[in-house]
Design an enzyme around this catalytic site. Structure first.
Site, PDB file in Angstrom:
ATOM      1  N   TRP A 155       0.809  -1.223   0.000  1.00  9.35           N
ATOM      2  CA  TRP A 155       0.000   0.000   0.000  1.00  9.35           C
ATOM      3  C   TRP A 155       0.844   1.275   0.000  1.00  9.35           C
ATOM      4  CZ3 TRP A 155       1.888   2.365   4.195  1.00  9.35           C
ATOM      5  CH2 TRP A 155       2.332   1.576   5.267  1.00  9.35           C
ATOM      6  N   ASN A 156       2.147   1.188   0.240  1.00  6.51           N
ATOM      7  CA  ASN A 156       2.907   2.402   0.536  1.00  6.51           C
ATOM      8  C   ASN A 156       3.153   3.303  -0.668  1.00  6.51           C
ATOM      9  OD1 ASN A 156       4.637   0.395  -0.474  1.00  6.51           O
ATOM     10  ND2 ASN A 156       6.408   1.223   0.588  1.00  6.51           N
ATOM     11  N   PRO A 180      -4.137  -4.841  -5.858  1.00  3.73           N
ATOM     12  CA  PRO A 180      -3.622  -3.794  -4.971  1.00  3.73           C
ATOM     13  C   PRO A 180      -4.074  -4.045  -3.541  1.00  3.73           C
ATOM     14  CG  PRO A 180      -5.507  -2.978  -6.218  1.00  3.73           C
ATOM     15  CD  PRO A 180      -5.201  -4.349  -6.738  1.00  3.73           C
ATOM     16  N   GLY A 232       5.969  -6.777  -0.434  1.00  2.19           N
ATOM     17  CA  GLY A 232       5.372  -6.939   0.882  1.00  2.19           C
ATOM     18  C   GLY A 232       6.373  -7.433   1.898  1.00  2.19           C
ATOM     19  N   SER A 233       5.879  -8.015   2.961  1.00  8.85           N
ATOM     20  CA  SER A 233       6.740  -8.472   4.045  1.00  8.85           C
ATOM     21  C   SER A 233       7.321  -9.850   3.739  1.00  8.85           C
ATOM     22  CB  SER A 233       5.943  -8.545   5.348  1.00  8.85           C
ATOM     23  OG  SER A 233       4.991  -9.602   5.289  1.00  8.85           O
ATOM     24  N   GLU A 254       9.905  -8.500  -3.706  1.00  7.63           N
ATOM     25  CA  GLU A 254      10.652  -7.481  -2.970  1.00  7.63           C
ATOM     26  C   GLU A 254      10.058  -7.461  -1.572  1.00  7.63           C
ATOM     27  OE1 GLU A 254      10.176  -4.435  -1.296  1.00  7.63           O
ATOM     28  OE2 GLU A 254      11.089  -2.870  -2.530  1.00  7.63           O
ATOM     29  N   LEU A 255      10.849  -7.919  -0.593  1.00 15.65           N
ATOM     30  CA  LEU A 255      10.329  -8.164   0.738  1.00 15.65           C
ATOM     31  C   LEU A 255      10.958  -7.213   1.758  1.00 15.65           C
ATOM     32  CD1 LEU A 255      10.332 -12.070   0.482  1.00 15.65           C
ATOM     33  CD2 LEU A 255       8.479 -10.478  -0.069  1.00 15.65           C
ATOM     34  N   CYS A 288      10.488   0.761   1.939  1.00 12.22           N
ATOM     35  CA  CYS A 288      11.233  -0.466   2.226  1.00 12.22           C
ATOM     36  C   CYS A 288      12.733  -0.221   2.352  1.00 12.22           C
ATOM     37  CB  CYS A 288      10.952  -1.512   1.146  1.00 12.22           C
ATOM     38  SG  CYS A 288      11.382  -0.962  -0.513  1.00 12.22           S
ATOM     39  N   GLU A 387      11.897  -3.974  11.395  1.00 11.50           N
ATOM     40  CA  GLU A 387      11.737  -2.863  10.462  1.00 11.50           C
ATOM     41  C   GLU A 387      10.646  -1.943  10.998  1.00 11.50           C
ATOM     42  OE1 GLU A 387      11.030  -2.183   5.667  1.00 11.50           O
ATOM     43  OE2 GLU A 387      10.330  -4.038   6.613  1.00 11.50           O
TER      44      GLU A 387
END
Length: 494
Positions: A155-156, A180, A232-233, A254-255, A288, A387
């Site tokens: 969402w960022n 999304p 995401g995470s 991409e975590l 991130c 994080e």
């Protein structure tokens, strides 16, 4: 007040099989700057998910065989529509995320630029001749689309994250299903409107959100997607891979990250503060690659700390477009509470809150957290181990390099990016080999659509941006011809 008011401009539909459609479910989108509803949007149930999967599956034989020039034309047509709707697309992000108006520019720019970049980059993908040791055959490697892609977005950066997936998938010839985040689907749905407006071929792109984990798992477990991509995470990444293991799929993810910053005694302190605070307070630190643990040599600790506090206190927090705000809120009350607890726990365990740590003065509504600087953070604190994903600068002093490598690399599940500040080139090069991160930024920071972005270890697989991202959507096929003067082999060895 802002130029756009009320739910009407944001009332949108899902985009499936070339049409704007209602859904079996709905999601309520709330502006975290005002805590007021922006709009209630249709969301996908199981039937909607199946229709999206079927549309993408049926589109693949057609879209994958379109010429590069035809795909380029569609991408540039969509880019033109994006450019013509800049004000509205940015307003969608502004309201659904509570981003400052200035921060919406990056989201918009990356969508426009990604479409243009990958429309050019796909034309650079060429067959590659491959040598034959005996000289009896001619070989070449050709690139073909991997198949249907399924993308889950964080969402960022609602438009930027969409751009990172949509553009290379379209260029490669892969129909894509984009989910999304249910927190910020408005701008993605607006892109779906543009796809419908330009008459994009049916099934090439589907855009639907859902608040149902069952629907997410249904999409992931389906045999239709050949590739699953995620921003995401790390925890979410592991879950997606487990769920998708019903078939052999390709993954590009991409975590999470827990980025260290190493500020050595010969560093340009002004530059270090500029980068750390610039990335930490942009987008309320919900990035991130945001610096998470700032290791500062004691010789320059006071100077760095003083300037970081001054920078934090100068940030204009707010949301209204006309206010010139530099930093908006965090995404929701849960995020605010988590960050506040981390700050308070650090404070109780010996860290010092030098500025911030709570709501900005005079702001009683919205999920705003004042830009925060903590000193004397230690390894035992949760704010060090996790994080933060918020506007908090955590400063850890160090005296020499003896334990710095271990601490910098002790990032939990992160391995995305690290930052080094030193004027000594030999030291900088030495530390690039000692840091276990997918990116190392020295004396500055730069991200762009043509620069590879990806982590190692638990921070991800594959890349966003650059030609490397395009390769994630392509498979390589070997084509072998017997030469006219060659001898047919009677045996095959594998």
């Amino acid at each position: 007040m802002n130029a756009t008011h009320g739910a009407a401009p944001f009332a949108k539909k899902m985009y499936i099989a070339g049409r704007l459609v209602e859904g079996e479910d709905s999601v309520r989108v709330v502006n975290p700057a005002t805590c007021r509803e922006v709009v209630t949007l249709p969301a996908a149930g199981m039937g909607d998910a199946d229709r999206a999967l079927e549309a993408a599956r049926d589109a693949f034989p057609i879209w994958s065989k379109t010429s590069v020039s035809e795909r380029q034309a569609w991408m540039l047509k969509l880019r033109d529509a994006v450019l013509a709707n800049e004000e509205h697309l940015r307003a969608c992000v502004h309201h659904e995320m509570g981003k400052s108006w200035a921060d919406t520019q990056e989201d918009f720019d990356l969508l426009e630029r990604a479409l243009g970049y990958y429309a050019q980059e796909i034309a650079r993908v060429e067959d590659m001749p491959f040598p034959d040791s005996a000289g009896t055959h001619t070989h070449r490697l050709v690139h073909e689309p991997v198949g249907v892609a399924l993308a889950f977005l964080a969402w960022n950066f609602p438009l930027l994250n969409l751009a990172y997936k949509l553009a290379p998938a379209m260029a490669a010839g892969c129909p894509i299903i984009i989910r999304p985040s249910e927190k910020t689907p408005v701008s993605a749905y607006a892109v779906g409107e543009l796809c419908a407006q330009i008459g994009l071929p049916e099934g090439v792109v589907q855009i639907l959100t859902t608040a149902s984990y069952d629907v997410v798992d249904h999409l992931t477990a389906s045999p239709v997607p050949a590739m699953v991509t995620l921003i995401g995470s790390t925890e979410t990444g592991r879950h997606i891979m487990r769920t998708g293991a019903t078939t052999i799929k390709r993954y590009s993810m991409e975590l999470g990250g827990n980025a260290p910053v190493l500020v050595f005694p010969d560093a340009d302190i002004d530059a270090a503060v500029d980068v750390v605070c610039g990335v930490k307070f942009s987008n309320a630190g919900q990035i991130c690659v945001s610096p998470n643990r700032v290791f500062v040599h004691r010789d320059v600790l006071d100077d760095f700390t003083r300037k970081a506090v001054k920078r934090a206190q100068s940030v204009k927090v707010g949301w209204g477009r006309e206010e010139g705000a530099e930093m908006g809120p965090v995404i929701d009350g849960r995020a605010w509470t988590r960050l506040k607890c981390m700050i308070d726990e650090a404070d109780l365990n010996g860290a010092r809150v030098l500025t911030g740590g709570t709501r900005p003065a005079g702001m009683t509504q919205g999920h705003f957290l004042a830009p925060t600087v903590l000193a004397d953070v230690t390894e035992t604190m949760r704010i060090y181990r996790e994080e933060t994903f918020g506007p908090i600068v955590s400063i850890i002093p160090f005296d020499d390099d003896s334990d710095l490598e271990r601490m910098a690399n002790d990032c939990g599940e992160g391995g995305l990016v690290a930052y080094i500040f030193t004027r000594d080139k030999a030291r900088a090069e030495d530390w690039t080999t000692r840091l276990r991160y997918g990116e190392v930024q020295i004396n500055g920071v730069k991200y762009d659509i043509d620069l590879p972005h990806g982590g190692i270890g638990q921070s991800g697989i594959g890349h966003d941006c650059s030609p490397l991202a395009l390769q994630d959507y392509l498979v390589v096929k070997r084509v072998t011809h017997l030469n006219d003067d060659g001898r047919l082999q009677s045996t095959v060895r594998i």
